[in-house]
Design a protein around this motif. Structure first.
Motif, PDB file in Angstrom:
ATOM      1  N   TRP A   1      62.416 105.826  50.148  1.00  0.00           N
ATOM      2  CA  TRP A   1      63.605 106.583  49.778  1.00  0.00           C
ATOM      3  C   TRP A   1      63.892 105.124  48.927  1.00  0.00           C
ATOM      4  CZ3 TRP A   1      67.865 110.964  50.219  1.00  0.00           C
ATOM      5  CH2 TRP A   1      67.099 111.527  51.074  1.00  0.00           C
TER       6      TRP A   1
ATOM      7  N   GLY B   1      61.126 104.610  46.099  1.00  0.00           N
ATOM      8  CA  GLY B   1      61.308 105.128  45.360  1.00  0.00           C
ATOM      9  C   GLY B   1      61.012 106.416  44.703  1.00  0.00           C
ATOM     10  N   SER B   2      60.163 106.640  45.787  1.00  0.00           N
ATOM     11  CA  SER B   2      59.433 107.515  45.433  1.00  0.00           C
ATOM     12  C   SER B   2      60.074 109.269  45.518  1.00  0.00           C
ATOM     13  CB  SER B   2      59.324 108.598  47.410  1.00  0.00           C
ATOM     14  OG  SER B   2      58.322 107.427  48.043  1.00  0.00           O
TER      15      SER B   2
ATOM     16  N   ALA C   1      60.789 109.160  41.895  1.00  0.00           N
ATOM     17  CA  ALA C   1      61.880 109.102  40.613  1.00  0.00           C
ATOM     18  C   ALA C   1      60.369 109.113  39.753  1.00  0.00           C
ATOM     19  CB  ALA C   1      62.256 107.541  40.691  1.00  0.00           C
TER      20      ALA C   1
ATOM     21  N   PRO D   1      58.784 104.482  40.344  1.00  0.00           N
ATOM     22  CA  PRO D   1      59.462 104.069  41.273  1.00  0.00           C
ATOM     23  C   PRO D   1      60.500 102.946  41.463  1.00  0.00           C
ATOM     24  CG  PRO D   1      57.114 103.746  41.676  1.00  0.00           C
ATOM     25  CD  PRO D   1      57.596 104.070  40.661  1.00  0.00           C
TER      26      PRO D   1
ATOM     27  N   GLY E   1      64.068 104.271  41.084  1.00  0.00           N
ATOM     28  CA  GLY E   1      64.964 104.622  42.395  1.00  0.00           C
ATOM     29  C   GLY E   1      66.630 104.010  42.912  1.00  0.00           C
ATOM     30  N   TYR E   2      66.787 104.297  44.158  1.00  0.00           N
ATOM     31  CA  TYR E   2      68.671 104.240  44.288  1.00  0.00           C
ATOM     32  C   TYR E   2      68.779 102.293  43.885  1.00  0.00           C
ATOM     33  CZ  TYR E   2      68.585 102.977  48.984  1.00  0.00           C
ATOM     34  OH  TYR E   2      67.864 102.059  50.122  1.00  0.00           O
TER      35      TYR E   2
ATOM     36  N   HIS F   1      61.868 114.342  48.575  1.00  0.00           N
ATOM     37  CA  HIS F   1      62.510 113.124  48.101  1.00  0.00           C
ATOM     38  C   HIS F   1      63.430 112.486  47.398  1.00  0.00           C
ATOM     39  CE1 HIS F   1      58.862 111.412  50.668  1.00  0.00           C
ATOM     40  NE2 HIS F   1      59.487 110.439  50.607  1.00  0.00           N
TER      41      HIS F   1
ATOM     42  N   ASP G   1      65.319 111.871  40.351  1.00  0.00           N
ATOM     43  CA  ASP G   1      65.391 111.594  39.241  1.00  0.00           C
ATOM     44  C   ASP G   1      67.685 110.915  39.631  1.00  0.00           C
ATOM     45  OD1 ASP G   1      63.411 110.009  38.290  1.00  0.00           O
ATOM     46  OD2 ASP G   1      63.687 111.153  36.426  1.00  0.00           O
TER      47      ASP G   1
ATOM     48  N   HIS H   1      68.165 109.842  43.058  1.00  0.00           N
ATOM     49  CA  HIS H   1      68.649 108.807  43.110  1.00  0.00           C
ATOM     50  C   HIS H   1      70.006 107.567  43.092  1.00  0.00           C
ATOM     51  CE1 HIS H   1      64.586 107.576  44.691  1.00  0.00           C
ATOM     52  NE2 HIS H   1      63.952 108.733  44.592  1.00  0.00           N
TER      53      HIS H   1
END
Length: 264
Positions: free
Chosen positions: A70, A73-74, A76, A79, A82-83, A227, A230, A233
């Motif tokens: 996570w 950035g999986s 997204a 990557p 990612g969050y 996961h 977008d 995230h």
């Protein structure tokens, strides 16, 4: 007990009932792809422990975000959407992102080793003002009894490497609903261990970040293999940012005032 063959009326009723059950099962299977086989509701977070002090950071902090897929950035589009990367757009300062897919406190990952080994391999130039340590549902099939010791070993290593730097623990976020029993157990253990240290703990499970209402919007159940999408995230970054702001504005108690400023 004597068994009697069903009458025509009973056979018709059973047939109709069975057909309805099949339709219902198929409908639920289509509209509720998040449902795993055997699950339980999430458990309560820790209620006792040392009260965390208000989070104090410089104007433009460097934030180390350390975790699993996570954080990597999986799912997204790229990557870097990612969050953990998006978080830098919401808070003053920068983020240094170190996420390894499949890794956990007890498990090695696809692109690197377990959390403890990875802490020892962090680059010497990283000089964070705050550490966010995320995860990990990847430990849900590992040795339950050994889990607290594995967590404490990682946390001790992070403290030794970055003495005086505040650490915020970000617990596992649900990748499926209802929340699995093992995910709920990890959330409970991390909450208890963080409370014992007086550390801030963010619980996506207890705070109901991901619900049936937003699950399919936030979690990619197709190619993303459960996961965050977008949108997911972006949502996680907003939630973490809001939590950090709460921690920074937390009321200071008399006990907190007596504590010295942590050394950098």
């Amino acid at each position: 007990m004597t068994l009697h063959p069903p009458t025509r009326r009973r056979r018709t009723a059973l047939a109709i009932g069975g057909a309805l059950a099949v339709v219902l099962a198929v409908t639920l299977g289509i509209t509720r792809p998040w449902s795993p086989p055997a699950e339980t509701a999430p458990v309560a977070a820790a209620e006792h422990g040392i009260s965390p002090v208000a989070l104090t950071l410089p104007d433009d902090p460097e934030v180390l975000v350390f975790g699993d897929s996570w954080t990597y950035g999986s799912a997204a589009t790229v990557p870097t959407d990612g969050y953990a990367y998006r978080l830098a757009r919401l808070i003053p300062g920068d983020t240094v992102v170190r996420g390894v897919r499949g890794s956990g406190y007890q498990r090695p990952g696809l692109d690197g080793p377990d959390f403890l080994t990875r802490v020892s391999e962090l680059e010497s130039w990283i000089d964070p003002d705050l550490i966010i340590l995320q995860g990990s549902i990847n430990d849900r099939l590992s040795d339950t009894a050994a889990y607290p010791a594995a967590v404490n070993a990682v946390w001790d290593a992070m403290v030794a490497r970055y003495p005086g730097v505040p650490i915020v623990i970000l617990g596992p976020a649900p990748h499926e609903l209802p929340v699995g029993a093992s995910t709920a157990r990890i959330d409970r253990d991390l909450a208890d261990l963080a409370a014992a240290r007086g550390w801030w703990y963010i619980s996506p499970v207890q705070e109901d970040w991901i619900t049936e209402a937003n699950y399919l919007q936030l979690i990619d159940v197709g190619a993303g293999r459960r996961h965050p999408s977008d949108a997911g995230h972006a949502y996680l970054a907003e939630k973490v940012s809001a939590a950090l702001e709460r921690f920074r504005t937390a009321p200071v108690t008399a006990a907190d005032e007596a504590k010295p400023e942590p050394a950098k």
